[in-house]
Design a protein around this motif. Structure first.
Motif, mmCIF file in Angstrom:
data_model
loop_
_atom_site.group_PDB
_atom_site.id
_atom_site.type_symbol
_atom_site.label_atom_id
_atom_site.label_comp_id
_atom_site.label_asym_id
_atom_site.label_seq_id
_atom_site.Cartn_x
_atom_site.Cartn_y
_atom_site.Cartn_z
ATOM 1 N N ASP A 84 -12.064 36.698 -66.075
ATOM 2 C CA ASP A 84 -12.643 37.126 -67.347
ATOM 3 C C ASP A 84 -11.727 36.827 -68.532
ATOM 4 O OD1 ASP A 84 -14.950 38.090 -66.171
ATOM 5 O OD2 ASP A 84 -14.104 40.095 -65.854
ATOM 6 N N ILE A 85 -10.466 36.528 -68.280
ATOM 7 C CA ILE A 85 -9.504 36.219 -69.333
ATOM 8 C C ILE A 85 -9.456 34.704 -69.513
ATOM 9 C CG2 ILE A 85 -7.119 36.461 -70.100
ATOM 10 C CD1 ILE A 85 -8.682 39.106 -69.773
ATOM 11 N N ILE A 86 -9.691 34.252 -70.759
ATOM 12 C CA ILE A 86 -9.686 32.807 -70.992
ATOM 13 C C ILE A 86 -8.361 32.311 -71.556
ATOM 14 C CG2 ILE A 86 -12.169 32.568 -71.151
ATOM 15 C CD1 ILE A 86 -11.998 32.657 -74.134
ATOM 16 N N ARG A 87 -7.599 33.145 -72.246
ATOM 17 C CA ARG A 87 -6.271 32.792 -72.744
ATOM 18 C C ARG A 87 -5.436 34.058 -72.877
ATOM 19 N NH1 ARG A 87 -7.419 28.103 -72.141
ATOM 20 N NH2 ARG A 87 -7.101 26.374 -73.572
ATOM 21 N N PHE A 88 -4.111 33.909 -72.783
ATOM 22 C CA PHE A 88 -3.212 35.028 -73.040
ATOM 23 C C PHE A 88 -1.873 34.482 -73.495
ATOM 24 C CE2 PHE A 88 -2.289 33.917 -68.680
ATOM 25 C CZ PHE A 88 -0.919 34.082 -68.569
ATOM 26 N N GLN A 89 -1.121 35.332 -74.189
ATOM 27 C CA GLN A 89 0.219 34.965 -74.623
ATOM 28 C C GLN A 89 1.066 36.224 -74.719
ATOM 29 O OE1 GLN A 89 0.530 33.074 -78.469
ATOM 30 N NE2 GLN A 89 2.430 32.066 -77.866
ATOM 31 N N THR A 90 2.288 36.129 -74.209
ATOM 32 C CA THR A 90 3.235 37.233 -74.274
ATOM 33 C C THR A 90 4.456 36.756 -75.043
ATOM 34 O OG1 THR A 90 2.478 37.973 -72.105
ATOM 35 C CG2 THR A 90 4.532 38.911 -72.931
ATOM 36 N N ILE A 91 4.874 37.542 -76.022
ATOM 37 C CA ILE A 91 6.014 37.188 -76.856
ATOM 38 C C ILE A 91 6.993 38.354 -76.851
ATOM 39 C CG2 ILE A 91 6.771 36.637 -79.201
ATOM 40 C CD1 ILE A 91 3.993 35.486 -79.670
ATOM 41 N N ARG A 92 8.277 38.034 -76.643
ATOM 42 C CA ARG A 92 9.307 39.066 -76.729
ATOM 43 C C ARG A 92 9.679 39.241 -78.197
ATOM 44 N NH1 ARG A 92 14.982 39.642 -73.453
ATOM 45 N NH2 ARG A 92 15.587 41.551 -74.506
ATOM 46 N N VAL A 93 9.731 40.485 -78.644
ATOM 47 C CA VAL A 93 10.024 40.792 -80.052
ATOM 48 C C VAL A 93 11.234 41.715 -80.128
ATOM 49 C CG1 VAL A 93 7.658 40.452 -80.857
ATOM 50 C CG2 VAL A 93 8.361 42.696 -80.054
ATOM 51 N N ASP A 94 11.853 41.757 -81.305
ATOM 52 C CA ASP A 94 13.003 42.639 -81.521
ATOM 53 C C ASP A 94 12.569 44.080 -81.755
ATOM 54 O OD1 ASP A 94 14.783 40.537 -81.251
ATOM 55 O OD2 ASP A 94 14.660 40.034 -83.388
#
Length: 141
Positions: A84-94
């Motif tokens: 069901d997920i077509i795209r994802f992105q994980t970003i490390r933040v401060d």
């Protein structure tokens, strides 16, 4: 613990309740990995810039995560397996944002109108561009 922002796009034919269930399931994966989800934002059904897997729209969801790297890796694995997920992105933040994200602030601004609470551009002149006031209003008789 490291901080992350995780955004995923769910298929357009899912109901909002199903998207909420997905985000709760992903939050559970993070909690099982000794992390926590501090904020979940549903950005709504939005148009995509281009077709992805025959979808022109998608449900956007943001998760603010405080978790160790193995928990985030497991989350990404689970998201990648979900059809069901077509795209994802994980970003490390401060640091994580405390209030609403930029997308939510923009939607609040759009609800007020293009000028916000500032009123129109014309002042007390009224009318449209190029339209002149009657001569009596201009002080000429």
């Amino acid at each position: 613990m490291p901080l992350y922002e995780h955004v995923f796009l769910a298929r357009q034919d899912l109901a909002t309740g199903q998207v909420d269930a997905l985000s709760e399931a992903f939050a559970k994966v993070i909690e099982e990995g000794q992390g926590k989800v501090s904020k979940t934002e549903y950005w709504g059904l939005r148009n995509l810039a281009y077709r992805i897997k025959k979808n022109r729209k998608a449900h956007y969801v943001l998760l603010n995560i405080e978790a160790p790297a193995p928990a985030v890796a497991e989350l990404e694995r689970q998201v990648g397996l979900n059809e069901d997920i077509i795209r994802f992105q994980t970003i490390r933040v401060d640091a994580l944002e405390g209030g609403p994200s930029a997308i939510m602030r923009r939607s609040e601004r759009d609800e007020r109108g293009p000028r916000g609470d500032r009123g129109g551009r014309g002042g007390d002149r009224g009318g449209f561009r190029g339209e002149r006031a009657p001569r009596a209003a201009q002080g000429e008789e």
